[in-house]
Design a protein around this motif. Structure first.
Motif, short mmCIF file in Angstrom:
data_model
loop_
_atom_site.label_atom_id
_atom_site.label_comp_id
_atom_site.label_asym_id
_atom_site.label_seq_id
_atom_site.Cartn_x
_atom_site.Cartn_y
_atom_site.Cartn_z
N ALA A 270 19.42 5.98 -2.10
CA ALA A 270 18.67 6.92 -1.26
C ALA A 270 17.32 6.32 -0.89
O ALA A 270 16.76 5.52 -1.65
CB ALA A 270 18.47 8.24 -2.00
N ALA A 271 16.79 6.73 0.27
CA ALA A 271 15.49 6.18 0.69
C ALA A 271 14.34 6.75 -0.14
O ALA A 271 13.29 6.13 -0.28
CB ALA A 271 15.27 6.50 2.17
N HIS A 272 14.56 7.92 -0.73
CA HIS A 272 13.47 8.58 -1.46
C HIS A 272 13.43 8.16 -2.94
O HIS A 272 14.27 7.38 -3.39
CB HIS A 272 13.64 10.10 -1.36
N SER A 274 12.47 9.51 -7.22
CA SER A 274 13.12 10.33 -8.25
C SER A 274 12.71 11.80 -8.18
O SER A 274 13.20 12.62 -8.96
CB SER A 274 12.79 9.76 -9.62
N ALA A 275 11.81 12.15 -7.26
CA ALA A 275 11.41 13.54 -6.99
C ALA A 275 11.20 14.36 -8.27
O ALA A 275 11.89 15.36 -8.48
CB ALA A 275 12.43 14.21 -6.07
N PRO A 276 10.26 13.97 -9.13
CA PRO A 276 10.08 14.70 -10.40
C PRO A 276 9.71 16.17 -10.19
O PRO A 276 9.99 17.00 -11.05
CB PRO A 276 8.94 13.93 -11.10
N ALA A 284 18.02 19.59 -5.51
CA ALA A 284 17.89 18.32 -4.75
C ALA A 284 19.05 18.17 -3.78
O ALA A 284 20.19 18.51 -4.10
CB ALA A 284 17.87 17.15 -5.71
N ASN A 285 18.76 17.66 -2.62
CA ASN A 285 19.78 17.42 -1.60
C ASN A 285 20.57 16.15 -1.95
O ASN A 285 20.00 15.07 -2.01
CB ASN A 285 19.08 17.25 -0.24
N PRO A 286 21.88 16.27 -2.13
CA PRO A 286 22.65 15.08 -2.49
C PRO A 286 23.06 14.23 -1.29
O PRO A 286 23.62 13.14 -1.45
CB PRO A 286 23.90 15.67 -3.17
P1 NAD Z 1 9.82 11.04 -3.73
O1 NAD Z 1 10.49 10.31 -2.63
O2 NAD Z 1 10.51 11.08 -5.04
O3 NAD Z 1 9.55 12.57 -3.28
C1 NAD Z 1 8.78 12.90 -2.13
C2 NAD Z 1 9.05 14.35 -1.72
O4 NAD Z 1 10.38 14.45 -1.17
C3 NAD Z 1 8.99 15.32 -2.90
O5 NAD Z 1 8.45 16.55 -2.48
C4 NAD Z 1 10.45 15.51 -3.27
O6 NAD Z 1 10.73 16.74 -3.90
C5 NAD Z 1 11.14 15.39 -1.91
N1 NAD Z 1 12.51 14.88 -2.06
C6 NAD Z 1 12.86 13.62 -2.37
N2 NAD Z 1 14.18 13.52 -2.46
C7 NAD Z 1 14.69 14.73 -2.19
C8 NAD Z 1 16.01 15.27 -2.13
N3 NAD Z 1 17.09 14.51 -2.36
N4 NAD Z 1 16.17 16.57 -1.83
C9 NAD Z 1 15.11 17.36 -1.56
N5 NAD Z 1 13.82 16.91 -1.61
C10 NAD Z 1 13.63 15.61 -1.92
O7 NAD Z 1 8.36 10.42 -3.86
P2 NAD Z 1 7.30 10.49 -5.07
O8 NAD Z 1 7.30 11.87 -5.65
O9 NAD Z 1 6.07 9.92 -4.52
O10 NAD Z 1 7.86 9.46 -6.14
C11 NAD Z 1 8.51 9.82 -7.35
C12 NAD Z 1 8.91 8.57 -8.07
O11 NAD Z 1 9.92 7.88 -7.32
C13 NAD Z 1 7.78 7.55 -8.28
O12 NAD Z 1 7.91 7.00 -9.58
C14 NAD Z 1 8.04 6.50 -7.23
O13 NAD Z 1 7.53 5.24 -7.58
C15 NAD Z 1 9.55 6.50 -7.19
N6 NAD Z 1 10.18 5.98 -5.96
C16 NAD Z 1 11.35 5.33 -6.15
C17 NAD Z 1 12.07 4.90 -5.05
C18 NAD Z 1 13.41 4.26 -5.28
O14 NAD Z 1 13.95 4.30 -6.37
N7 NAD Z 1 13.99 3.65 -4.26
C19 NAD Z 1 11.58 5.13 -3.75
C20 NAD Z 1 10.39 5.83 -3.60
C21 NAD Z 1 9.69 6.26 -4.72
#
Ligand code: NAD
Length: 353
Positions: A270-272, A274-276, A284-286
């Motif tokens: 996924a591009a995003h 771990s969304a803690p 979370a959207n799969p």
């Molecule tokens: P994030 O991308 O995890 O989340 C950003 C926002 O998007 C949050 O509000 C989150 O709830 C929302 N979001 C993300 N994925 C979602 C989903 N599947 N469904 C619904 N909402 C979603 O960014 P962050 O909070 O800045 O980072 C959290 C951790 O993830 C950090 O440790 C960061 O370094 C890491 N990170 C990892 C990757 C990767 O593994 N490729 C990429 C980006 C960030």
């Protein structure tokens, strides 16, 4: 096809569980004979093995045909000497996954603030501003004095050429339009070379229209009129940032799937992150991870000439489109279902075709 499945941190286990069910259903329906091997990385691996990733895991991934990597809590991993290695960087560098393809498109039933669009960001994945992958050993971000840090950005002809080729090849399967995104007004030598090489590679694709934008202005253009763009090629950090924007413009970062591809290996991710903030809440959207798994199947099918994998990929994305159209989605894109229930709805619909 043997696929290594790593759930990852935060929302990873929830979204990967759904994605695994989707892969199993695709395997049964299209007779893919998928072999899914479950492994760990990130926090789980740090606790168990003292390192977020291990060389044994790398060997297993190399022996497989693909990897599905869940989101990682990268920001928590600060000190490599304590085993806190960034797993994304590790696999991208060790497997030379130079092309990070991040599609983004709007869907009829998902509210957005922009016109409908369908584009793909092709991001260079192995150098650029990412100092942790620019030198053979160690990290090219250096603390020179307690008050001075130098982070090296690397741009090489080889990496520019191969990412440009990946972008033009992709554009040939899309609307035949490549946009080069850069900062050559300031980074005149590095990004100047990036543009020149992209345009030189483009000569071999005369059907493809080429333009270029400076990255800061690009943010405005992509918000104002994302429908203007088709295939966007750019360096590592610009692509990372721009692709989160395009995913969110499509409705949610939770729709942002991606494939990290090299010559021999590929990794869906996924591009995003771990969304803690939403982890463990079943919200979370799969779809981001499901799209990524579909891209991995398609990559395998294209590379090996196995059309059933490409058909499975299309069927997964078709089913996802139908779920979105009927509103059977998580709340981030307007639905009322939890993560698990989206999985149930997906399997039910996928299996009735
Ligand atoms: P994030 O991308 O995890 O989340 C950003 C926002 O998007 C949050 O509000 C989150 O709830 C929302 N979001 C993300 N994925 C979602 C989903 N599947 N469904 C619904 N909402 C979603 O960014 P962050 O909070 O800045 O980072 C959290 C951790 O993830 C950090 O440790 C960061 O370094 C890491 N990170 C990892 C990757 C990767 O593994 N490729 C990429 C980006 C960030």
């Amino acid at each position: 096809m043997k696929i290594i499945i790593i759930p990852g941190d935060g929302i990873g286990p929830e979204t990967m569980a759904v994605t695994t069910r989707v892969l199993e259903a695709a395997s049964a329906r299209f007779k893919l004979n998928l072999e899914l091997r479950h492994e760990i990385a990130g926090h789980q691996s740090l606790e168990k093995y003292g390192s977020t990733v291990t060389t044994a895991l790398l060997e297993k991934v190399k022996a497989a045909n693909g990897l599905m990597l869940g989101p990682m809590a990268t920001y928590d991993f600060k000190d490599e000497s304590k085993g806190e290695i960034n797993p994304s960087k590790f696999f991208r560098k060790e497997l030379d996954l130079f092309a990070n393809i991040r599609p983004a498109r709007t869907y009829p039933n998902v509210p957005t603030c922009v016109n409908p669009f369908d584009l793909a960001v092709v991001r260079e994945n192995t150098e650029g501003f990412y100092a942790d992958r620019n030198i053979e050993s160690g990290n090219s971000e250096m603390l020179i004095t307690p008050d001075v840090v130098i982070s090296l950005r690397r741009i090489t002809r080889n990496c520019c050429e191969r990412i440009a080729k990946a972008a033009f090849e992709l554009a040939m399967t899309r609307k035949k339009h490549v946009t080069i995104v850069h900062k050559a007004n300031v980074l005149k030598i590095g990004d100047g070379m990036f543009i020149d090489i992209c345009r030189q590679v483009g000569v071999q694709y005369p059907q493809v229209v080429i333009d270029d934008f400076i990255v800061d202005a690009m943010m405005a253009h992509v918000v104002r009129a994302p429908q203007r763009f088709d295939t966007i090629v750019t360096t590592n950090m610009f692509g990372d940032i721009l692709s989160d924007l395009t995913a969110e413009l499509s409705g949610s970062l939770g729709l942002g799937g991606s494939l990290n591809a090299g010559e021999r290996y590929a990794m869906g991710q996924a591009a995003h992150g771990s969304a803690p903030d939403i982890a463990g809440k079943d919200i979370a959207n799969p779809f981001s991870l499901i799209v990524s798994s579909s891209m991995l199947l398609n990559w395998h099918g294209q590379n090996k000439g196995l059309m059933q994998f490409c058909d499975a990929s299309k069927a997964i994305e078709h089913c996802m489109g139908e779920l979105i159209a009927s509103g059977e989605t998580t709340g981030d894109i307007g639905g009322k279902l939890g993560t698990k229930a989206v999985g149930d709805a997906f399997i039910k619909r996928f299996n009735t075709h």
